[in-house]
Design an enzyme around this catalytic site. Structure first.
Site, mmCIF file in Angstrom:
data_model
loop_
_atom_site.group_PDB
_atom_site.id
_atom_site.type_symbol
_atom_site.label_atom_id
_atom_site.label_comp_id
_atom_site.label_asym_id
_atom_site.label_seq_id
_atom_site.Cartn_x
_atom_site.Cartn_y
_atom_site.Cartn_z
ATOM 1 N N ASP A 200 0.838 -1.056 -0.002
ATOM 2 C CA ASP A 200 0.070 0.018 -0.082
ATOM 3 C C ASP A 200 0.804 1.340 -0.071
ATOM 4 O O ASP A 200 1.689 1.505 1.042
ATOM 5 C CB ASP A 200 -0.966 -0.047 1.235
ATOM 6 C CG ASP A 200 -1.887 0.991 1.146
ATOM 7 O OD1 ASP A 200 -1.724 2.092 0.964
ATOM 8 O OD2 ASP A 200 -3.002 1.086 1.521
ATOM 9 N N TYR A 225 -5.075 11.300 -3.422
ATOM 10 C CA TYR A 225 -5.585 12.624 -2.861
ATOM 11 C C TYR A 225 -4.534 13.193 -1.564
ATOM 12 O O TYR A 225 -4.743 14.229 -1.040
ATOM 13 C CB TYR A 225 -6.913 12.522 -2.299
ATOM 14 C CG TYR A 225 -7.096 11.546 -1.523
ATOM 15 C CD1 TYR A 225 -6.841 11.487 0.005
ATOM 16 C CD2 TYR A 225 -7.827 10.352 -1.837
ATOM 17 C CE1 TYR A 225 -7.064 10.614 0.713
ATOM 18 C CE2 TYR A 225 -8.233 9.316 -0.922
ATOM 19 C CZ TYR A 225 -7.602 9.288 0.245
ATOM 20 O OH TYR A 225 -8.042 8.282 1.097
ATOM 21 N N LYS A 226 -3.342 12.429 -1.622
ATOM 22 C CA LYS A 226 -2.506 12.944 -0.484
ATOM 23 C C LYS A 226 -1.318 13.447 -1.455
ATOM 24 O O LYS A 226 -1.490 14.558 -1.909
ATOM 25 C CB LYS A 226 -1.953 11.809 0.174
ATOM 26 C CG LYS A 226 -2.959 11.036 1.179
ATOM 27 C CD LYS A 226 -2.841 9.601 1.941
ATOM 28 C CE LYS A 226 -3.978 9.235 2.499
ATOM 29 N NZ LYS A 226 -4.145 7.891 3.217
ATOM 30 N N ARG A 374 0.983 15.091 13.893
ATOM 31 C CA ARG A 374 1.491 14.742 12.574
ATOM 32 C C ARG A 374 1.862 15.963 11.585
ATOM 33 O O ARG A 374 0.749 16.662 11.401
ATOM 34 C CB ARG A 374 0.491 13.601 12.003
ATOM 35 C CG ARG A 374 1.123 12.488 11.314
ATOM 36 C CD ARG A 374 -0.080 11.700 10.766
ATOM 37 N NE ARG A 374 -0.783 12.455 9.960
ATOM 38 C CZ ARG A 374 -1.653 11.598 8.906
ATOM 39 N NH1 ARG A 374 -0.963 10.404 8.422
ATOM 40 N NH2 ARG A 374 -2.462 12.228 8.056
#
Ligand SMILES: *Cc1c(COP(=O)(O)O)cnc(C)c1O
Length: 404
Positions: A200, A225-226, A374
């Protein structure tokens, strides 16, 4: 640095930004003066996308209507865009199809891998630190196919593979800690025992070289979309190594993956190549916003992105050590470059209040409950001054929000 004053770090940031070959790409994005360190969750909007989408909607859909399936290239978009993503993940053309969500592609990949592995292999190794959806889907797939899930830390997988292992499903970069797993080593260990590797790439594609073909990965999935900036809910992708395509047996054989979709026959015959990974009608609007967004990668080498990403996360960590009050935050992201993705995760007892205040002060990261702050670093539009400012504001927020 020996001089740890704010002035020294801002000067160092300015020097690094001035020498940065990728800095010029920032103007391709619609950004304001917030420090955006959440591009590993939702990539920023490339500034040319709205105009392209206006054309897709008003002309392609509004005027050409059904003709656009051929004349605007809608029908072939899943493979065409797959080939645009391919060089970013080290894949030759013809092995990636875009469509559906990552979750759905995990299902296709896991079930198809059990079918490719065949025989009496009844175990599926699953990254114990996985993003939850992969684990949920693998568990359901295992129930359907009669396999047993073995949760393991990826580092333990090479020692745990046996003749009963069908496949391992692993996150290339841990979404929580930012740890980069050993894709070449784990893949080789799986192959040595006759098992398949399913990776992944959600947190690695667009941030670092992946080398799917070079390392002989069998199947891979990832989202767009990241780090690929495709837009909220943009379709994911599925990589099926060419050597497996003829035997790839999709558990979701929709009409779009039929060899002759418009034959509309009652019997199923799988298409050759990447289209075999399709299911139903592609979500054209999201897909074409992704296609437009991929233009920002023209002329960009992923190796240069990786070098800048490591320099940014090194510099951010150094600034955090200088600015954060002693003992308030601890990095859970590996120091070693070989083990680091493109984010920094800091453990902090007051993380929920601290992240809310950071966002209020214009530094956007995210919270992974209960206690992880994060910060994602997207080298095409984040610079060293951003890293310095984020660390400085973090230091100020930690002083304003007392411990305990
Ligand atoms: C972001 C992410 C997903 C998201 O899956 P969706 O189906 O797009 O919601 C899946 N796996 C990993 C490892 C992720 O980081």
């Amino acid at each position: 640095m020996s001089d740890t004053s704010t002035a020294a770090y801002t000067a160092e940031a300015a020097r690094l930004d001035a020498a940065d070959e990728l800095a010029k790409h920032r103007e391709k994005f619609a950004l304001d003066d917030t420090v955006y360190l959440d591009g590993n969750s939702l990539g920023a909007l490339p500034a040319h996308v709205p105009a392209r989408m206006a054309d897709v909607i008003t002309r392609q859909w509004g005027e050409l209507r059904i003709r656009s399936w051929d004349e605007s290239g809608w029908w072939t978009a899943p493979e065409r865009i797959g080939d645009r993503i391919a060089p970013l993940v080290g894949a030759a053309d013809g092995q990636i199809v875009v469509g559906d969500s990552t979750s759905v592609n995990v299902f296709k990949a896991v079930v198809a891998a059990t079918r490719l592995a065949g025989g009496d292999r009844d175990e599926i190794l699953v990254d114990a630190t996985t993003f939850p959806t992969d684990g949920y889907i693998a568990a359901s797939a295992a129930r359907m196919t009669g396999h047993r899930i073995v949760p393991l830390d990826p580092a333990e997988m090479p020692g745990a593979v046996t003749g009963r292992t069908a496949l391992a499903l692993v996150n290339h970069v841990d979404y929580r800690t930012g740890r980069l797993q050993d894709l070449p080593g784990v893949t080789a260990a799986l192959h040595a025992a006759g098992a398949l590797a399913v990776w992944d790439l959600c947190h690695s594609a667009g941030a670092l070289p992946v080398g799917l073909d070079a390392h002989g990965v069998d199947l891979a999935v990832g989202c767009t979309y990241k780090y690929l900036n495709g837009g909220p809910g943009a379709p994911a992708y599925l990589y099926v190594a060419e050597r497996h395509q003829a035997r790839f047996d999709s558990p979701l054989p929709g009409w779009n993956s039929h060899a002759d979709p418009f034959g509309m026959t009652p019997d199923y015959r799988a298409a050759e190549g990447a289209p075999r990974g399709r299911v139903g009608t592609p979500d054209i609007l999201s897909m074409l916003s992704l296609e437009a967004a991929l233009d920002v990668w023209d002329g960009v080498r992923i190796e240069d992105v990786r070098a800048k990403s490591l320099a940014l996360t090194d510099f951010f960590l150094e600034c955090v050590r200088a600015y954060a009050p002693e003992g308030r935050v601890t990095s859970v992201t590996p120091e070693a470059h070989a083990e680091r993705g493109s984010q920094v995760a800091l453990r902090c007892a007051e993380a929920p209040a601290v992240m809310a205040e950071l966002i209020r002060r214009g530094v956007v990261g995210d919270l992974r409950r209960p206690d992880v702050l994060r910060f994602g670093f997207t080298p095409l539009y984040v610079g060293f001054a951003d890293a310095e400012r984020a660390a400085r504001v973090l230091g100020e927020v930690l002083r304003d929000i007392p411990a305990g």
